[in-house]
Design a protein around this motif. Sequence first.
Motif, short mmCIF file in Angstrom:
data_model
loop_
_atom_site.label_atom_id
_atom_site.label_comp_id
_atom_site.label_asym_id
_atom_site.label_seq_id
_atom_site.Cartn_x
_atom_site.Cartn_y
_atom_site.Cartn_z
N GLY A 9 17.45 -1.74 -4.51
CA GLY A 9 17.66 -0.48 -3.83
C GLY A 9 17.39 -0.58 -2.35
N ARG A 10 16.90 0.52 -1.79
CA ARG A 10 16.67 0.61 -0.34
C ARG A 10 15.75 -0.48 0.18
N ASN A 11 14.77 -0.88 -0.62
CA ASN A 11 13.81 -1.87 -0.16
C ASN A 11 14.20 -3.31 -0.50
N GLY A 12 15.38 -3.49 -1.10
CA GLY A 12 15.88 -4.85 -1.31
C GLY A 12 15.06 -5.65 -2.29
N VAL A 13 14.94 -6.93 -2.01
CA VAL A 13 14.23 -7.86 -2.88
C VAL A 13 12.72 -7.67 -2.74
N PRO A 14 11.97 -7.53 -3.84
CA PRO A 14 10.51 -7.46 -3.72
C PRO A 14 9.98 -8.71 -3.04
N CYS A 15 9.00 -8.53 -2.18
CA CYS A 15 8.47 -9.66 -1.41
C CYS A 15 7.95 -10.78 -2.31
N MET A 16 7.39 -10.41 -3.46
CA MET A 16 6.89 -11.43 -4.38
C MET A 16 8.01 -12.31 -4.93
N ILE A 37 2.46 -7.30 3.11
CA ILE A 37 3.79 -7.33 3.74
C ILE A 37 4.71 -6.33 3.05
N GLN A 38 4.65 -6.30 1.71
CA GLN A 38 5.48 -5.35 0.96
C GLN A 38 5.14 -3.91 1.33
N SER A 39 3.86 -3.64 1.55
CA SER A 39 3.45 -2.27 1.89
C SER A 39 3.95 -1.85 3.26
N MET A 40 4.19 -2.81 4.14
CA MET A 40 4.68 -2.52 5.48
C MET A 40 6.20 -2.34 5.52
N LYS A 41 6.88 -3.00 4.61
CA LYS A 41 8.35 -2.98 4.64
C LYS A 41 8.88 -1.60 4.26
N THR A 42 9.81 -1.09 5.05
CA THR A 42 10.36 0.24 4.80
C THR A 42 11.81 0.22 4.36
N PHE A 119 10.38 -3.57 9.36
CA PHE A 119 8.97 -3.18 9.47
C PHE A 119 8.83 -2.26 10.69
N PRO A 120 8.30 -1.04 10.51
CA PRO A 120 8.20 -0.12 11.65
C PRO A 120 7.25 -0.65 12.72
#
Length: 252
Positions: A9-16, A37-42, A119-120
């Motif tokens: 979806g909007r956030n693409g591939v999970p960082c893991m 990093i995942q928590s920062m990605k918007t 990342f904002p």
Amino acid sequence: MTESAPSNGRNGVPCMACPLRAKRAFKDKTDDEIRFIQSMKTEHRHLPVGADIIHPGQEDAELYTLFSGWAFRYQLLPDGRRQILNFLLPGDLVGLQASLLSAAQHGIEALTEVELCVFPRKRVWDLFVHMPAMAYEVAWLGSREESLIDQNLTSVGQRNAGERIAALVISLYRRAETLGLVSDGGFRFPLSQQQLADALGLSLVHTSKTWSRLRKAGLFATSDGRLTLLNPRLTSRMALLYEREVAPRPLI
């Protein structure tokens, strides 16, 4: 372009599950670091060829990791002449300088279709507060990008046209190799001769003639948008460039 894992979806591939993390170009990260990093990605953003990732003078530039595709960083003179400063490949951190300044002093354009992890800019400070080791890595990546520009400036100032083109081709080949983008000695090479000229301080005519001379000399072959490096040790200077190690780097 790298092969993309299934989208989320909007956030693409999970960082893991990021496929870039398995490439030898990058250092390992702890699970806690990846979760941060995942928590920062918007957002996971798709842009077409030629799109502005950051435009000169932009005051709200975000920070990005280039997930797939190629891009380049450039500056424009008032009369429209362009200097390409460096080329960006998957895993590169994009826009650090722009996100830390009040307004971007350069532009970044998509050389191919690209995917970007967004990342904002307002969250960059969180790295320094909560993840100082990762903040250091961000600073290191900024310094690495400047070192690539230093290398290109050295080429423009001290190398002849053939050496400039050979140095850039070999450098891009080695970077692509660490990303798993090279097969059978070749890789997708999306640069036009005008872009080469803009990066290396050469006229288009001089670039075209020198490119043909290097190809006939056996340094490389091109076909269907791919470049195959045939003899990177064509001269002792080229051999030194080819044999230089490409150190693993952090992936944000």
